[in-house]
Design a protein around this motif. Structure first.
Motif, mmCIF file in Angstrom:
data_model
loop_
_atom_site.group_PDB
_atom_site.id
_atom_site.type_symbol
_atom_site.label_atom_id
_atom_site.label_comp_id
_atom_site.label_asym_id
_atom_site.label_seq_id
_atom_site.Cartn_x
_atom_site.Cartn_y
_atom_site.Cartn_z
ATOM 1 N N SER A 65 51.262 42.538 9.485
ATOM 2 C CA SER A 65 49.857 42.894 9.302
ATOM 3 C C SER A 65 49.093 41.814 8.533
ATOM 4 O O SER A 65 47.882 41.742 8.588
ATOM 5 N N LEU A 66 49.832 40.927 7.813
ATOM 6 C CA LEU A 66 49.138 39.868 7.059
ATOM 7 C C LEU A 66 48.806 38.669 7.943
ATOM 8 O O LEU A 66 48.030 37.810 7.545
ATOM 9 N N SER A 67 49.404 38.600 9.147
ATOM 10 C CA SER A 67 49.137 37.521 10.083
ATOM 11 C C SER A 67 49.270 36.156 9.430
ATOM 12 O O SER A 67 48.302 35.437 9.209
ATOM 13 N N ILE A 68 50.501 35.797 9.081
ATOM 14 C CA ILE A 68 50.712 34.519 8.399
ATOM 15 C C ILE A 68 51.463 33.537 9.292
ATOM 16 O O ILE A 68 52.237 32.729 8.825
ATOM 17 N N GLU A 69 51.180 33.591 10.592
ATOM 18 C CA GLU A 69 51.828 32.660 11.522
ATOM 19 C C GLU A 69 51.511 31.213 11.166
ATOM 20 O O GLU A 69 52.275 30.313 11.465
ATOM 21 N N TYR A 70 50.378 30.982 10.503
ATOM 22 C CA TYR A 70 50.017 29.591 10.171
ATOM 23 C C TYR A 70 51.005 28.939 9.213
ATOM 24 O O TYR A 70 51.021 27.733 9.073
ATOM 25 N N GLN A 71 51.855 29.727 8.583
ATOM 26 C CA GLN A 71 52.865 29.130 7.701
ATOM 27 C C GLN A 71 53.851 28.268 8.493
ATOM 28 O O GLN A 71 54.469 27.375 7.935
ATOM 29 N N ALA A 72 53.967 28.576 9.792
ATOM 30 C CA ALA A 72 54.907 27.809 10.622
ATOM 31 C C ALA A 72 54.267 26.540 11.195
ATOM 32 O O ALA A 72 54.957 25.694 11.750
ATOM 33 N N LEU A 73 52.958 26.381 11.057
ATOM 34 C CA LEU A 73 52.275 25.204 11.603
ATOM 35 C C LEU A 73 52.584 23.966 10.756
ATOM 36 O O LEU A 73 52.844 24.077 9.563
ATOM 37 N N TYR A 74 52.531 22.796 11.367
ATOM 38 C CA TYR A 74 52.686 21.506 10.671
ATOM 39 C C TYR A 74 53.893 21.517 9.713
ATOM 40 O O TYR A 74 53.724 21.468 8.496
ATOM 41 N N PRO A 75 55.098 21.601 10.258
ATOM 42 C CA PRO A 75 56.288 21.719 9.394
ATOM 43 C C PRO A 75 56.505 20.523 8.468
ATOM 44 O O PRO A 75 57.286 20.628 7.521
ATOM 45 N N ASP A 76 55.824 19.411 8.715
ATOM 46 C CA ASP A 76 55.977 18.257 7.812
ATOM 47 C C ASP A 76 54.904 18.211 6.731
ATOM 48 O O ASP A 76 54.906 17.315 5.887
ATOM 49 N N LEU A 77 53.989 19.152 6.781
ATOM 50 C CA LEU A 77 52.869 19.130 5.827
ATOM 51 C C LEU A 77 53.269 19.854 4.534
ATOM 52 O O LEU A 77 52.866 20.981 4.269
ATOM 53 N N TYR A 78 54.096 19.165 3.758
ATOM 54 C CA TYR A 78 54.537 19.713 2.468
ATOM 55 C C TYR A 78 54.511 18.616 1.420
ATOM 56 O O TYR A 78 54.782 17.458 1.713
ATOM 57 N N ALA A 79 54.170 18.986 0.205
ATOM 58 C CA ALA A 79 54.221 18.045 -0.910
ATOM 59 C C ALA A 79 55.333 18.495 -1.842
ATOM 60 O O ALA A 79 55.770 19.648 -1.795
ATOM 61 N N LYS A 80 55.778 17.531 -2.658
ATOM 62 C CA LYS A 80 56.791 17.885 -3.643
ATOM 63 C C LYS A 80 56.081 18.550 -4.811
ATOM 64 O O LYS A 80 55.345 17.892 -5.545
ATOM 65 N N PRO A 81 56.252 19.838 -4.974
ATOM 66 C CA PRO A 81 55.484 20.490 -6.044
ATOM 67 C C PRO A 81 55.972 20.085 -7.427
ATOM 68 O O PRO A 81 57.162 19.964 -7.666
ATOM 69 N N GLU A 82 55.030 19.809 -8.291
ATOM 70 C CA GLU A 82 55.329 19.459 -9.677
ATOM 71 C C GLU A 82 54.842 20.601 -10.546
ATOM 72 O O GLU A 82 53.968 21.359 -10.154
ATOM 73 N N LYS A 83 55.386 20.677 -11.720
ATOM 74 C CA LYS A 83 54.799 21.611 -12.667
ATOM 75 C C LYS A 83 53.558 20.925 -13.232
ATOM 76 O O LYS A 83 53.658 19.981 -14.012
ATOM 77 N N ALA A 84 52.403 21.358 -12.772
ATOM 78 C CA ALA A 84 51.155 20.693 -13.167
ATOM 79 C C ALA A 84 50.721 21.188 -14.536
ATOM 80 O O ALA A 84 49.853 22.039 -14.670
ATOM 81 N N THR A 85 51.364 20.647 -15.549
ATOM 82 C CA THR A 85 51.112 21.149 -16.912
ATOM 83 C C THR A 85 50.602 20.067 -17.862
ATOM 84 O O THR A 85 50.322 20.355 -19.023
ATOM 85 N N LYS A 86 50.503 18.815 -17.364
ATOM 86 C CA LYS A 86 50.070 17.724 -18.250
ATOM 87 C C LYS A 86 48.606 17.940 -18.633
ATOM 88 O O LYS A 86 47.719 17.964 -17.762
ATOM 89 N N SER A 87 48.392 18.136 -19.896
ATOM 90 C CA SER A 87 47.032 18.431 -20.354
ATOM 91 C C SER A 87 46.805 17.725 -21.688
ATOM 92 O O SER A 87 47.173 18.237 -22.744
#
Ligand SMILES: [Zn+2]
Length: 296
Positions: A65-87
């Motif tokens: 019901s959430l229709s999240i098929e777009y999660q499967a699109l562009y399988p190479d479109l990922y970044a290496k997530p960092e803990k964005a805490t530098k402040s």
């Protein structure tokens, strides 16, 4: 002598005829039974088809019901997530949206002279025409971020799918020109605006799931105003930076905005006089993002 007699042959022929008739009868009955079986099977299959046609939904996978098929699109479109805490207090992040343009080299020259690193959120269709400028931005230690390909609000924010398609196009062309896999971006109009009001949370969730970090701003030089001048841009910067010790400053890199370039040395001088340090945004920097509930 019965065997070999005419009578024997008569009986022999009659016996063969009887056997043939019996054989034919048995095989006819067998064929009829088999035929009946096939008919039953065909009837079953046909009724199955009719049933399947009558209830097409019954055979399908249940829809999410959430229709999240777009999660499967562009399988190479990922970044290496960092803990964005530098402040780090006392830091200013100069950011330039909408380039590259006829002004980018002037901006780069000023930054080089001042030995300052900044962030360029580029528009893909402009970057496509200026791969050399994109390479210079990266080579001189600045950050290259994504500001969509077309910057056309109505198409970019038509749906999550159209946002992803536009984003991916820019992601790929930056990679082709510079070898850089961009990890940060800025939404045209900021993360929350009237064009994406219905599903900004969904886009933000999807981009975050893919490891990308977005940055809004908490200070602006106001150079998007139609009556902007070098003086107004300078004054807006100071007014919107007062009492803040961690600043992401919004500016624009576009051919018509000569006043942004003209005001830049004075703006840098202002922050220096406050003892602030200049940094380029990287995905480990704690974002400044508009608050969801602030949108009206
Ligand atoms: Zn923009």
């Amino acid at each position: 002598m019965y065997f070999g007699s005419v009578r024997f042959f008569k009986h022999f022929i009659i016996a063969i005829i009887i056997l043939l008739i019996c054989g034919l009868t048995v095989s006819t009955i067998c064929l009829a039974v088999m035929n009946g079986n096939y008919r039953d099977q065909i009837a079953e299959i046909q009724s199955g088809i009719v049933l399947a046609q009558a209830n097409p939904k019954e055979e399908e996978e249940p829809q999410n019901s959430l229709s999240i098929e777009y999660q499967a699109l562009y399988p190479d479109l990922y970044a290496k997530p960092e803990k964005a805490t530098k402040s780090v207090a006392g830091t200013v992040y100069l950011t330039f949206d909408d380039g590259p343009s006829g002004r980018t080299l002037e901006i780069l020259d000023i930054l080089k002279k001042e030995n300052i690193k900044a962030t360029f959120f580029i528009i893909g269709k402009e970057g496509e025409k200026e791969p050399e400028i994109m390479r210079r931005i990266v080579a001189e230690g600045h950050t290259l971020g994504i500001h969509t390909y077309s910057h056309v609000y109505t198409s970019v924010y038509d749906s999550v799918e159209s946002y992803l398609e536009d984003f991916n196009r820019t992601y790929e062309l930056i990679y082709e020109a510079t070898g850089l896999k961009t990890e940060i971006f800025r939404f045209p109009g900021g993360s929350i605006n009237k064009y994406n009001a219905l599903f900004y949370e969904e886009i933000i969730a999807e981009m975050t799931r893919r490891g990308f970090t977005y940055y809004d701003w908490n200070s602006s030089n106001g150079d998007a105003a139609s009556n902007a001048t070098a003086a107004s841009v300078y004054n807006n910067t100071i007014r919107s930076s007062e009492k803040k010790d961690r600043i992401i400053l919004l500016m624009h890199d576009s051919a018509a905005k000569y006043y942004t370039v003209a005001a830049l040395p004075g703006i840098i001088e202002y922050y220096k006089s406050r003892g602030m340090q200049f940094e380029a945004l990287t995905n480990d920097v704690s974002p400044i993002a508009f608050n969801y509930i602030n949108y009206e």
